[in-house]
Write a protein that holds these residues in place. Structure first.
Motif, short mmCIF file in Angstrom:
data_model
loop_
_atom_site.label_atom_id
_atom_site.label_comp_id
_atom_site.label_asym_id
_atom_site.label_seq_id
_atom_site.Cartn_x
_atom_site.Cartn_y
_atom_site.Cartn_z
N ASP A 7 -38.89 30.00 66.81
CA ASP A 7 -37.58 30.05 67.47
C ASP A 7 -37.65 30.72 68.83
OD1 ASP A 7 -36.24 28.64 65.49
OD2 ASP A 7 -35.86 30.44 64.31
N ARG A 10 -38.94 28.11 71.17
CA ARG A 10 -37.94 27.05 71.35
C ARG A 10 -36.74 27.49 72.16
NH1 ARG A 10 -35.44 23.71 66.26
NH2 ARG A 10 -34.58 22.01 67.49
N TYR A 11 -36.28 28.74 71.99
CA TYR A 11 -34.99 29.15 72.54
C TYR A 11 -35.01 30.25 73.58
CZ TYR A 11 -33.24 26.55 68.50
OH TYR A 11 -32.97 25.58 67.57
N HIS A 12 -36.17 30.85 73.87
CA HIS A 12 -36.16 32.02 74.75
C HIS A 12 -35.61 31.69 76.14
CE1 HIS A 12 -40.11 30.57 76.14
NE2 HIS A 12 -39.90 31.30 77.21
N ASN A 14 -33.30 29.43 76.89
CA ASN A 14 -31.85 29.30 76.76
C ASN A 14 -31.17 30.67 76.70
OD1 ASN A 14 -33.19 26.93 75.21
ND2 ASN A 14 -31.18 26.16 75.78
N THR A 53 -29.23 27.84 64.89
CA THR A 53 -29.97 29.03 65.28
C THR A 53 -29.65 29.45 66.71
OG1 THR A 53 -31.75 28.44 63.77
CG2 THR A 53 -32.29 30.03 65.49
N LEU A 54 -29.54 28.49 67.64
CA LEU A 54 -29.25 28.83 69.03
C LEU A 54 -27.88 29.48 69.17
CD1 LEU A 54 -30.14 28.89 71.96
CD2 LEU A 54 -29.34 26.51 72.18
N ARG A 58 -27.26 33.18 70.59
CA ARG A 58 -26.34 33.43 71.71
C ARG A 58 -25.29 34.46 71.33
NH1 ARG A 58 -26.16 27.29 73.31
NH2 ARG A 58 -27.35 27.31 75.25
#
Length: 166
Positions: A7, A10-12, A14, A53-54, A58
């Motif tokens: 994760d 994938r998301y850092h 964003n 998850t995102l 957030r």
């Protein structure tokens, strides 16, 4: 289930971008982004997957930004530019310079908005999230998201017209 390595990879970006637009501070955004993933890892058992998850990340990031602002009791305004937005390659050098100036000018205008308007605009107009996702992240109802987005856009347009004319 939350997987830290997967994760994070994938998301850092964003999460960093979201925090940066709210704080307008690259160093703080980096610190709070790291703290977001630490908190997510420590609280992974409480993640009930009612949202993706995102969205969950957030929400954690938003809470960290709010806590930081409460602790400092101030909001600093600096200029910033959305770095991930590609520019059209067919532009002349003069057009390219003008486009960069326009983007800079727009983001300076957003930075001058009150925090609630800025948060709504960043999530709805820049990150292109739905009203429902934005409400979930900010802990607001959908009407408040709509109102703050609309009011923020009107305020931004007013500021932009005023600065353009002035």
């Amino acid at each position: 289930m939350f997987d830290l390595e997967q994760d994070y990879a994938r998301y850092h970006d964003n999460i960093y971008r979201f925090i940066y637009f709210l704080t307008l501070d690259a160093v703080l955004a980096e610190d709070l982004m790291q703290e977001t993933f630490i908190r997510a890892f420590n609280g992974r058992q409480s993640f009930r997957q009612q949202s993706n998850t995102l969205t969950w990340l957030r929400t954690i990031a938003r809470n960290l930004v709010y806590d930081d602002m409460k602790r400092k009791k101030l909001i600093r305004f600096i200029t910033f530019q959305k770095q991930h937005q590609p520019l059209q390659l067919a532009l002349t050098p003069e057009q390219l310079l003008h486009t960069k100036e326009e983007i800079q000018w727009l983001y300076e205008g957003i930075a001058k908005l009150k925090f609630e308007y800025r948060a709504a605009i960043v999530l709805r107009k820049i990150e292109e999230l739905s009203i429902k996702e934005t409400a979930e992240i900010l802990g607001w109802n959908e009407a408040k998201v709509r109102n703050n987005t609309e009011r923020g856009m009107k305020e931004l347009q007013k500021r932009m017209r005023g600065e353009r004319d002035g």
